[in-house]
Design an enzyme around this catalytic site. Sequence first.
Site, PDB file in Angstrom:
ATOM      1  N   SER A 112       0.825  -1.212   0.000  1.00 56.95           N
ATOM      2  CA  SER A 112       0.000   0.000   0.000  1.00 56.95           C
ATOM      3  C   SER A 112       0.858   1.262   0.000  1.00 56.95           C
ATOM      4  CB  SER A 112      -0.915  -0.002   1.231  1.00 56.95           C
ATOM      5  OG  SER A 112      -0.153  -0.181   2.415  1.00 56.95           O
ATOM      6  N   ASN A 137      -1.877  -2.407  13.228  1.00 59.20           N
ATOM      7  CA  ASN A 137      -3.339  -2.299  13.193  1.00 59.20           C
ATOM      8  C   ASN A 137      -3.846  -1.058  13.935  1.00 59.20           C
ATOM      9  OD1 ASN A 137      -3.088  -4.679  11.858  1.00 59.20           O
ATOM     10  ND2 ASN A 137      -4.014  -5.959  13.445  1.00 59.20           N
ATOM     11  N   THR A 186     -41.375  25.388  -9.937  1.00 56.64           N
ATOM     12  CA  THR A 186     -41.671  24.038  -9.456  1.00 56.64           C
ATOM     13  C   THR A 186     -41.929  23.237 -10.720  1.00 56.64           C
ATOM     14  OG1 THR A 186     -44.027  24.477  -9.251  1.00 56.64           O
ATOM     15  CG2 THR A 186     -42.718  24.819  -7.265  1.00 56.64           C
ATOM     16  N   HIS A 187     -41.502  21.999 -10.727  1.00 54.96           N
ATOM     17  CA  HIS A 187     -41.596  21.154 -11.935  1.00 54.96           C
ATOM     18  C   HIS A 187     -40.920  21.816 -13.130  1.00 54.96           C
ATOM     19  CE1 HIS A 187     -44.740  19.043  -9.630  1.00 54.96           C
ATOM     20  NE2 HIS A 187     -45.179  20.263  -9.341  1.00 54.96           N
ATOM     21  N   SER A 192     -16.076  24.836 -28.594  1.00 54.21           N
ATOM     22  CA  SER A 192     -16.160  23.584 -29.338  1.00 54.21           C
ATOM     23  C   SER A 192     -15.177  23.659 -30.496  1.00 54.21           C
ATOM     24  CB  SER A 192     -17.583  23.396 -29.856  1.00 54.21           C
ATOM     25  OG  SER A 192     -17.578  22.549 -30.982  1.00 54.21           O
ATOM     26  N   LYS A 226     -20.202  28.062 -29.782  1.00 54.04           N
ATOM     27  CA  LYS A 226     -20.470  27.438 -28.488  1.00 54.04           C
ATOM     28  C   LYS A 226     -19.604  27.954 -27.343  1.00 54.04           C
ATOM     29  CE  LYS A 226     -21.723  23.220 -28.345  1.00 54.04           C
ATOM     30  NZ  LYS A 226     -22.791  22.316 -27.942  1.00 54.04           N
ATOM     31  N   ASN A 234     -19.288  26.247 -23.717  1.00 54.01           N
ATOM     32  CA  ASN A 234     -19.779  25.106 -22.945  1.00 54.01           C
ATOM     33  C   ASN A 234     -19.447  25.210 -21.454  1.00 54.01           C
ATOM     34  OD1 ASN A 234     -20.755  23.859 -25.277  1.00 54.01           O
ATOM     35  ND2 ASN A 234     -18.796  22.868 -25.667  1.00 54.01           N
ATOM     36  N   GLU A 253     -20.512  20.969 -15.398  1.00 54.72           N
ATOM     37  CA  GLU A 253     -20.831  19.603 -15.855  1.00 54.72           C
ATOM     38  C   GLU A 253     -19.935  18.579 -15.157  1.00 54.72           C
ATOM     39  OE1 GLU A 253     -22.453  20.802 -20.310  1.00 54.72           O
ATOM     40  OE2 GLU A 253     -20.454  19.935 -20.093  1.00 54.72           O
ATOM     41  N   TYR A 313      -9.245  -6.806  13.006  1.00 53.26           N
ATOM     42  CA  TYR A 313      -8.638  -6.276  11.791  1.00 53.26           C
ATOM     43  C   TYR A 313      -8.541  -7.333  10.693  1.00 53.26           C
ATOM     44  CZ  TYR A 313      -5.371  -4.276   8.476  1.00 53.26           C
ATOM     45  OH  TYR A 313      -4.806  -3.817   7.316  1.00 53.26           O
ATOM     46  N   GLN A 367      -7.281  -2.170   4.331  1.00 54.73           N
ATOM     47  CA  GLN A 367      -6.282  -1.389   3.598  1.00 54.73           C
ATOM     48  C   GLN A 367      -6.925  -0.683   2.393  1.00 54.73           C
ATOM     49  OE1 GLN A 367      -2.137  -2.756   3.189  1.00 54.73           O
ATOM     50  NE2 GLN A 367      -2.583  -2.966   1.019  1.00 54.73           N
ATOM     51  N   LYS A 425      -8.307   3.361   2.013  1.00 53.93           N
ATOM     52  CA  LYS A 425      -7.565   4.604   1.807  1.00 53.93           C
ATOM     53  C   LYS A 425      -7.825   5.276   0.474  1.00 53.93           C
ATOM     54  CE  LYS A 425      -4.350   2.904   5.003  1.00 53.93           C
ATOM     55  NZ  LYS A 425      -5.217   1.696   5.052  1.00 53.93           N
TER      56      LYS A 425
HETATM   57  N1  ARG Z   1      -1.245  -1.232   5.312  1.00 52.87           N
HETATM   58  C1  ARG Z   1      -2.081  -1.768   6.308  1.00 52.87           C
HETATM   59  C2  ARG Z   1      -3.477  -1.120   6.246  1.00 52.87           C
HETATM   60  O1  ARG Z   1      -3.592  -0.147   5.629  1.00 52.87           O
HETATM   61  C3  ARG Z   1      -1.481  -1.547   7.646  1.00 52.87           C
HETATM   62  C4  ARG Z   1      -1.923  -2.531   8.677  1.00 52.87           C
HETATM   63  C5  ARG Z   1      -1.388  -3.853   8.362  1.00 52.87           C
HETATM   64  N2  ARG Z   1      -1.598  -4.784   9.400  1.00 52.87           N
HETATM   65  C6  ARG Z   1      -1.390  -6.077   9.223  1.00 52.87           C
HETATM   66  N3  ARG Z   1      -1.600  -6.834  10.222  1.00 52.87           N
HETATM   67  N4  ARG Z   1      -1.013  -6.563   8.077  1.00 52.87           N
HETATM   68  O2  ARG Z   1      -4.433  -1.589   6.803  1.00 52.87           O
END
Ligand code: ARG
Length: 463
Positions: free
Chosen positions: A27, A114, A159-160, A281, A287, A289, A294, A321, A326, A329
Site C-alpha cells: 500500500s 493495526n 416548481t416542476h 467547441s 459554443k 460550454n 458539468e 482487523y 487497507q 484509503k
Molecule cells: N497497510 C495496512 C493497512 O492499511 C497496515 C496494517 C497492516 N496490518 C497487518 N496486520 N497486516 O491496513
Amino acid sequence: MQDASPKAWSGRFSEPVADLVKRYTASVFFDKRLAEFDIQGSLAHAQMLNKVGVLSTDDLNAITGGMTTILTAIREGRFEWLLDLEDVHMNIEKRLTDLIGDAGKRLHTGRSRNDQVATDIRLWLRHEIDGLLLLVQDLQGALLDLAESNAETVMPGFTHMQVAQPITFGHHLLAYVEMLARDAERLRDVRRRVNRLPLGSAALAGTSYPIDREFVARQLGFDEVCYNSLDAVSDRDFAIEFTAAAALIMTHMSRLSEELIIWMTPRFGFIDMADRYCTGSSIMPQKKNPDVPELVRGKTGRVNGHLMALLTLMKGQPLAYNKDNQEDKEPLFDTVDTLTATLRIVADMMRGVVVKPEAMRRAVKQGYATATDLADYLVKKGLAFRDAHEAVAQAVRYAGEQKKDLAELSLVELGTFSPLIGQDVFAVLTPEGSLASRDHIGGTAPNQVRAAIARARARIAEA
Ligand code: ARG
C-alpha cells in the site's frame, strides 16, 4: 519429455508470482500520504513509552532525532519509498532503524500496525475535515456576496421546472447557503467521532505493557480514547460517515451546477459565466460550454461510488482487523481530493457569475408568476380560494390570448373575471408587489433576504 523438476518449475513461476503478490498487497504507493501523521503518532507513542518507563530517555531522544531527519527528507521529496517494505509504517520504521540502530527497533513496543494505521487515518482525516470546513465557509461567503447584490433582483421561482412565483435571485442563492450550513454541521459532527484514539489497542486485544492511553490521546489532540480494542482496530464507520457527508456536499454542488448550466443556456440567459470556466467547441464556433459545472455534476457520481465502496468493504468483515481495511484509503483520499477541488472551484465560479436581470424579469412575466397573488387578493376581498383560483385561471387564459402579462390588462378587462377587482390590484400584480408581500422569516421579500444574509454571516462568524 518435459522437465518437471521442482527447481525448473520454481525457476519459471515463483519469482514472477511473488512479485505480483507483493504489488497486490503493498500500500506504500498510496498510504505514504499518511507519513506526517504516522510520525506524529510514533512520537507520541515513544513519549508515552518513556513516561511509563518502557523506553529509555536516550532511546526517546534518538527516535525524536531520527524522525526529524526522516520528516525533512519526506517533505523535500528525498525519501526513498520501497515496495519491498510494503507500507508507510514499515518504510519509516526501517529507515529509522538504519539511522539510529536498535532504538528504532524498540519503537514498535506495545503497538501493532493495526492500531497504528487506524490512528494515522484519524489524524489525517481530522486535518482534512478542518480544511474542508474552511472551504465550505468560503463558498458560503461567495454565495452571500452574490445574494447581497441580488437581494432585489426579480427572477421566477420554479416548481416542476415551470414558472411558479416571483422570487429574488438572492433568495434562491440563500437556499444553497442553508444546504452548506447543514453540510458544515455534519462535518463537525463526524469530526467528533473521528477524534478518538485507537492506539493502545495493539493488534486486537490490547497490550501487556503498562501504557498510558490518555497521555497519548492528549499528546495527539484527541478528545478521548476508543474504549474497545477490537472495535478500535477494525471499524471504519467514521470513514463511511465522512464519505456520506462528502457525498451530500457533492450532491448540493451538483444541484447548483445543474442550475448554472440551465441558467446559462441561451434559452434562459439568466446568467453568463466567466470565460475561464467555459470551453469552446472545436467544430461549432458559436459554443460556450459549461464544462466546469458539468464536471462537478459528473464527479458527484464518483464520490457516491466511494461511499458504496466503503460500505461494501465493511459489511462482511468479522472482528477484528482484516487486510480488507487497507482498501479504505484510496476511496477516502479521492473523496477528499475531489471534494476539496470542487469546493474551491465552485466558490471561484460563483464569484465569476454575471447576472442578467432583464432576462429573469422577462421570464417572470411570460410565466404569469403573479397569478397566485391575484388569487390571494380575491380571497382577501372575501372570495373562497377555490373560486378565486378558477377566476384567475380564466384571466390567465385571456391574457395568454392577448399575449399580455396580467399586470398589462386594463381594470375593465380584469373586472370581467371578478367584480371584486379594483384599482389596488396592480400593486399585487407586479413582481415587486408579490415579493414585498412575502414578508416573514424564510420568505423572499427583499428585506427578509437581507435579514437572512445578516443571520448567515453571523452564524458563519460564530462557527
Ligand atoms: N497497510 C495496512 C493497512 O492499511 C497496515 C496494517 C497492516 N496490518 C497487518 N496486520 N497486516 O491496513
